[in-house]
Design a protein around this motif. Structure first.
Motif, PDB file in Angstrom:
ATOM      1  N   ASP A  15       0.818  -1.027   0.167  1.00  0.00           N
ATOM      2  CA  ASP A  15       0.151   0.222  -0.180  1.00  0.00           C
ATOM      3  C   ASP A  15       0.883   0.834  -0.075  1.00  0.00           C
ATOM      4  O   ASP A  15       2.063   1.207   0.315  1.00  0.00           O
ATOM      5  CB  ASP A  15      -1.573  -0.262   1.174  1.00  0.00           C
ATOM      6  N   PHE A  16       0.109   2.137  -0.123  1.00  0.00           N
ATOM      7  CA  PHE A  16       1.237   3.751   0.168  1.00  0.00           C
ATOM      8  C   PHE A  16       2.130   3.649   1.433  1.00  0.00           C
ATOM      9  O   PHE A  16       2.988   3.958   1.029  1.00  0.00           O
ATOM     10  CB  PHE A  16       0.226   4.656   0.046  1.00  0.00           C
ATOM     11  N   ASN A  17       1.291   3.820   2.514  1.00  0.00           N
ATOM     12  CA  ASN A  17       2.118   3.536   3.557  1.00  0.00           C
ATOM     13  C   ASN A  17       3.287   2.662   3.680  1.00  0.00           C
ATOM     14  O   ASN A  17       4.501   3.389   3.932  1.00  0.00           O
ATOM     15  CB  ASN A  17       1.841   3.357   5.084  1.00  0.00           C
ATOM     16  N   SER A  18       3.591   1.646   2.243  1.00  0.00           N
ATOM     17  CA  SER A  18       4.516   0.662   2.678  1.00  0.00           C
ATOM     18  C   SER A  18       5.439   1.273   1.368  1.00  0.00           C
ATOM     19  O   SER A  18       6.642   1.001   2.217  1.00  0.00           O
ATOM     20  CB  SER A  18       4.012  -0.882   1.941  1.00  0.00           C
ATOM     21  N   ALA A  19       5.177   1.767   0.548  1.00  0.00           N
ATOM     22  CA  ALA A  19       6.114   2.512  -0.509  1.00  0.00           C
ATOM     23  C   ALA A  19       6.752   3.920   0.633  1.00  0.00           C
ATOM     24  O   ALA A  19       8.115   3.779   0.024  1.00  0.00           O
ATOM     25  CB  ALA A  19       4.971   2.824  -1.279  1.00  0.00           C
ATOM     26  N   LEU A  20       5.770   4.614   1.005  1.00  0.00           N
ATOM     27  CA  LEU A  20       6.793   5.643   1.546  1.00  0.00           C
ATOM     28  C   LEU A  20       7.410   5.515   2.926  1.00  0.00           C
ATOM     29  O   LEU A  20       8.846   5.682   2.513  1.00  0.00           O
ATOM     30  CB  LEU A  20       5.481   6.229   2.799  1.00  0.00           C
ATOM     31  N   TYR A  21       7.750   4.261   3.619  1.00  0.00           N
ATOM     32  CA  TYR A  21       8.298   3.184   4.867  1.00  0.00           C
ATOM     33  C   TYR A  21       9.777   3.176   4.000  1.00  0.00           C
ATOM     34  O   TYR A  21      10.708   3.122   4.204  1.00  0.00           O
ATOM     35  CB  TYR A  21       7.371   2.519   5.433  1.00  0.00           C
TER      36      TYR A  21
END
Length: 109
Positions: A15-21
């Motif tokens: 998800d988006f948070n995984s990409a940001l992390y």
């Protein structure tokens, strides 16, 4: 010499948070930073609020996230607000001794 820092990771299943992390972790590793936070604009676009994304190389740094989650910053205020206002990153060697950090949060961890 000029250059560009670039990396790639297939996040199709994430998800988006995984990409940001993944991005934040790579940036922290590149700068040898043990901790990093991802700040985003609030719904009105007036203040920065802490996202659900942070990187901590060791558990002892997780206290920064907990304290930061209670804060918001206007342009020029605190570390996130200074980065936002200057459209630049800021690396602080020791958050516990930083005047910028202490001014808004107190004694650090």
């Amino acid at each position: 010499m000029k250059g560009i820092l670039s990396f790639g990771k297939d996040i199709t299943d994430g998800d988006f948070n995984s990409a940001l992390y993944a991005f934040l972790k790579k940036v922290c590793e590149f700068f040898f930073a043990p901790y990093g936070e991802m700040w985003t604009l609030d719904s009105k676009g007036r203040k920065l609020i802490l996202s659900n994304v942070f990187y901590a190389r060791e558990d002892k740094y997780k206290g920064f996230y907990k304290r930061s989650k209670e804060l918001s910053f206007s342009p020029g205020e605190g570390v996130p607000g200074k980065c936002w206002m200057n459209l630049n990153y800021l690396i602080i060697e020791n958050l516990q001794e930083s005047r910028i950090y202490k001014k808004r949060v107190g004694k650090g961890i």
